[in-house]
Design a protein around this motif. Structure first.
Motif, PDB file in Angstrom:
ATOM      1  N   VAL A  63      -1.723  -3.415   1.093  1.00 15.53           N
ATOM      2  CA  VAL A  63      -2.589  -3.946   0.034  1.00 15.53           C
ATOM      3  C   VAL A  63      -3.858  -3.117  -0.066  1.00 15.53           C
ATOM      4  CG1 VAL A  63      -4.002  -5.928  -0.659  1.00 15.53           C
ATOM      5  CG2 VAL A  63      -1.666  -6.285   0.130  1.00 15.53           C
ATOM      6  N   PHE A  64      -4.436  -2.760   1.092  1.00 16.76           N
ATOM      7  CA  PHE A  64      -5.663  -1.944   1.091  1.00 16.76           C
ATOM      8  C   PHE A  64      -5.425  -0.596   0.414  1.00 16.76           C
ATOM      9  CE2 PHE A  64      -8.196   1.377   3.163  1.00 16.76           C
ATOM     10  CZ  PHE A  64      -9.466   0.961   2.780  1.00 16.76           C
ATOM     11  N   PHE A  65      -4.367   0.105   0.801  1.00 17.62           N
ATOM     12  CA  PHE A  65      -4.092   1.413   0.189  1.00 17.62           C
ATOM     13  C   PHE A  65      -3.696   1.280  -1.282  1.00 17.62           C
ATOM     14  CE2 PHE A  65      -3.582   2.914   4.641  1.00 17.62           C
ATOM     15  CZ  PHE A  65      -4.595   3.855   4.597  1.00 17.62           C
ATOM     16  N   GLY A  66      -3.036   0.200  -1.611  1.00 14.24           N
ATOM     17  CA  GLY A  66      -2.722  -0.040  -3.019  1.00 14.24           C
ATOM     18  C   GLY A  66      -3.980  -0.225  -3.848  1.00 14.24           C
ATOM     19  N   LEU A  67      -4.940  -0.976  -3.308  1.00 15.11           N
ATOM     20  CA  LEU A  67      -6.207  -1.178  -4.024  1.00 15.11           C
ATOM     21  C   LEU A  67      -7.012   0.115  -4.132  1.00 15.11           C
ATOM     22  CD1 LEU A  67      -7.338  -4.664  -2.685  1.00 15.11           C
ATOM     23  CD2 LEU A  67      -6.589  -4.088  -4.990  1.00 15.11           C
ATOM     24  N   THR A  68      -6.956   0.965  -3.076  1.00 14.37           N
ATOM     25  CA  THR A  68      -7.694   2.237  -3.157  1.00 14.37           C
ATOM     26  C   THR A  68      -7.100   3.165  -4.203  1.00 14.37           C
ATOM     27  OG1 THR A  68      -6.405   3.221  -1.342  1.00 14.37           O
ATOM     28  CG2 THR A  68      -8.501   2.142  -0.762  1.00 14.37           C
ATOM     29  N   ASN A  69      -5.847   2.976  -4.569  1.00 16.05           N
ATOM     30  CA  ASN A  69      -5.254   3.751  -5.660  1.00 16.05           C
ATOM     31  C   ASN A  69      -5.478   3.104  -7.018  1.00 16.05           C
ATOM     32  OD1 ASN A  69      -4.002   6.108  -4.572  1.00 16.05           O
ATOM     33  ND2 ASN A  69      -2.574   4.751  -3.525  1.00 16.05           N
TER      34      ASN A  69
END
Length: 176
Positions: A63-69
């Motif tokens: 979720v964190f990496f998805g939000l950073t994208n």
């Protein structure tokens, strides 16, 4: 070299679209594709959190990496959209202004670039220009204030356009 240019709305719109693409196209294309990766990572992360919430927090990482994208895409989407709307307003205003001034004189001298239209006079010293770009049969001169000046081959003819490009190259080589 002195030229009298006639204002053409279609040429002006194409040149402004070219400037917009030069400025935003790479960023727009990059973030357009990153939104899909961000959404996929968020969906996988939510599925992992929902199915097994205690497996080392891997769902939260997705979720964190998805939000950073996804967040940069959203930011640049609205920024580019705002800039494009503002540019469209400026284009309409410029077209209305040049509706009354049909012709513009452009003169390339040894010391400066002189542009006059009606009662407007603009003198740009060669030292104020920092870069030039030749793109799609257009010469784009960029000033220290990052104000672009654009001249198309269709406006002056191919023979004169080649002379202008050679002259500008000599001026920029002399500055270095």
């Amino acid at each position: 070299m002195k030229f009298e240019l006639e204002f053409d709305k279609d040429i002006y719109n194409k040149q402004m679209d070219l400037l917009f693409d030069l400025n935003w196209k790479k960023k727009k294309d990059y973030y357009k594709n990153s939104q899909y990766l961000g959404l996929v990572l968020i969906i996988i992360g939510i599925a992992l959190i929902y199915k097994r919430p205690n497996i080392f927090g891997i769902g939260y990482v997705f979720v964190f990496f998805g939000l950073t994208n996804l967040i940069p895409f959203i930011y640049y989407y609205f920024k580019i959209r705002f800039f494009y709307k503002r540019m469209e307003d400026v284009k309409v205003k410029e077209i209305n202004d040049f509706h009354y001034l049909k012709y513009m004189n452009l003169e390339f001298t040894e010391n400066a670039l002189i542009a006059t239209s009606g009662e407007h006079f603009n003198l740009i010293q060669w030292s104020e220009l920092i870069h030039y770009i030749i793109k799609e049969n257009n010469l784009i001169l960029i000033t220290k204030n990052y104000e672009p000046l654009i001249l198309g081959e269709i406006e002056v003819g191919s023979e004169n356009f080649e002379k202008i490009i050679a002259f500008v190259k000599v001026k920029f080589e002399a500055k270095e």
